[in-house]
Design a protein around this motif. Structure first.
Motif, mmCIF file in Angstrom:
data_model
loop_
_atom_site.group_PDB
_atom_site.id
_atom_site.type_symbol
_atom_site.label_atom_id
_atom_site.label_comp_id
_atom_site.label_asym_id
_atom_site.label_seq_id
_atom_site.Cartn_x
_atom_site.Cartn_y
_atom_site.Cartn_z
ATOM 1 N N ARG A 120 -9.545 2.073 14.707
ATOM 2 C CA ARG A 120 -8.706 3.260 14.574
ATOM 3 C C ARG A 120 -7.648 3.009 13.492
ATOM 4 N N GLY A 121 -7.263 4.066 12.805
ATOM 5 C CA GLY A 121 -6.243 3.910 11.781
ATOM 6 C C GLY A 121 -5.476 5.188 11.522
ATOM 7 N N ARG A 122 -4.178 5.045 11.295
ATOM 8 C CA ARG A 122 -3.306 6.174 10.969
ATOM 9 C C ARG A 122 -2.283 5.716 9.931
ATOM 10 N N GLY A 123 -1.616 6.693 9.327
ATOM 11 C CA GLY A 123 -0.575 6.321 8.383
ATOM 12 C C GLY A 123 -0.097 7.500 7.572
ATOM 13 N N THR A 124 0.609 7.188 6.499
ATOM 14 C CA THR A 124 1.105 8.204 5.576
ATOM 15 C C THR A 124 0.875 7.750 4.146
ATOM 16 N N TYR A 125 0.715 8.748 3.296
ATOM 17 C CA TYR A 125 0.647 8.507 1.858
ATOM 18 C C TYR A 125 1.663 9.432 1.204
ATOM 19 N N THR A 126 2.494 8.878 0.317
ATOM 20 C CA THR A 126 3.476 9.676 -0.406
ATOM 21 C C THR A 126 3.298 9.481 -1.905
ATOM 22 N N GLU A 131 4.622 7.692 -8.611
ATOM 23 C CA GLU A 131 4.333 6.451 -7.884
ATOM 24 C C GLU A 131 3.818 6.777 -6.486
ATOM 25 N N GLY A 132 2.748 6.129 -6.093
ATOM 26 C CA GLY A 132 2.179 6.338 -4.771
ATOM 27 C C GLY A 132 2.555 5.225 -3.818
ATOM 28 N N HIS A 133 2.662 5.573 -2.530
ATOM 29 C CA HIS A 133 2.935 4.563 -1.512
ATOM 30 C C HIS A 133 2.075 4.856 -0.294
ATOM 31 N N LEU A 134 1.325 3.857 0.132
ATOM 32 C CA LEU A 134 0.461 3.954 1.298
ATOM 33 C C LEU A 134 1.030 3.061 2.392
ATOM 34 N N ASP A 135 1.162 3.620 3.599
ATOM 35 C CA ASP A 135 1.718 2.883 4.740
ATOM 36 C C ASP A 135 0.820 3.177 5.939
ATOM 37 N N THR A 136 0.025 2.195 6.381
ATOM 38 C CA THR A 136 -0.981 2.434 7.415
ATOM 39 C C THR A 136 -0.935 1.359 8.495
#
Length: 246
Positions: A120-126, A131-136
């Motif tokens: 399972r996986g969840r998170g946010t991308y901004t 500039e991109g930021h992935l936090d999962t």
């Protein structure tokens, strides 16, 4: 409806569920990012089975002792069924019903179907200022398993015959920034900041994020490895169309 058309339909439906249904927050155009908007996307990863498609990189032996294995499909619902690798790499082809096998059986993966489907996986991308930021965060992973994060692309509708996916490691092209390792309980986090922002989906191409399990505990720089043999994509999601965030 043919199996291929049904697969394409399900793939598009999954795009709607996991892409357009994501929570997207936009702001005013940002001149420093070339006029693009600031936005955030909430991410929910799913399996191929969640998309009503065969699992691409784990296999079951339907007839014990046959030496032949098949991709896991929706009809394979015994969670205690052992999973195997293939004896040789098998390219991804989620839209062809005949591509489920049989294939020559390789080594046991040391887990059953229920273990695999616990991923399972969840998170946010901004994206802001170009500039991109992935936090999962992930759970149910292989204990102490080695994983990598990928930014992938494929044509929609799918080509016939299927031309495959373009698989790019997230961040640095040498794969050095895409690696993460699960802990002893199968939990992991992956965060990374990069330029430019991720490319979203469009009318011709669907953009995806996916995690890749490396059963030999080895990564392959800018390549994902050999699918079915030592590389096993476990979770993925579709990124929304760019028009939805402009």
């Amino acid at each position: 409806m043919t199996q291929i058309r049904k697969g394409i339909y399900n793939f598009l439906l999954f795009t709607l569920i996991f892409g357009l249904a994501a929570s997207i927050t936009t702001a005013n155009a940002d001149p420093s990012s070339g006029g693009g908007a600031r936005y955030m996307i909430e991410l929910t990863f799913g399996t191929y089975l969640d998309a009503s498609l065969p699992e691409q990189d784990v296999f079951i032996e339907r007839e014990i002792g046959s030496g032949q294995v098949y991709r896991v499909t929706a009809r394979d619902n015994n969670m205690n069924t052992p999973l195997f690798k293939t004896a040789a790499p098998v390219p991804h082809n989620p839209f062809d019903a005949a591509a489920v096998g049989p294939y020559e059986k390789g080594e046991a993966l040391g887990m059953n179907l229920g273990d695999w489907l616990q991923h399972r996986g969840r998170g946010t991308y901004t994206c802001a200022n170009g500039e991109g930021h992935l936090d999962t965060t992930f759970s149910g992973l292989v204990e102490n398993g080695v994983y990598t994060m990928w930014h992938m692309f494929t044509a929609i509708p799918a080509t016939q015959p299927f031309s495959g996916f373009l698989d790019l490691p997230l961040g640095a092209r040498d794969g050095s920034t895409s690696v993460f390792v699960a802990d002893a309980d199968g939990n992991a986090t992956f965060s990374h900041t990069f330029k430019p922002c991720l490319q979203m989906s469009d009318a011709w191409t669907t953009s995806l994020l996916a995690i890749n399990y490396h059963s030999d505990r080895k990564t392959h720089a800018g390549l994902p490895g050999d699918f079915g043999y030592n590389a096993h994509m476990s979770l993925f999601l579709m990124l929304p169309p760019r028009d939805a965030i402009q």
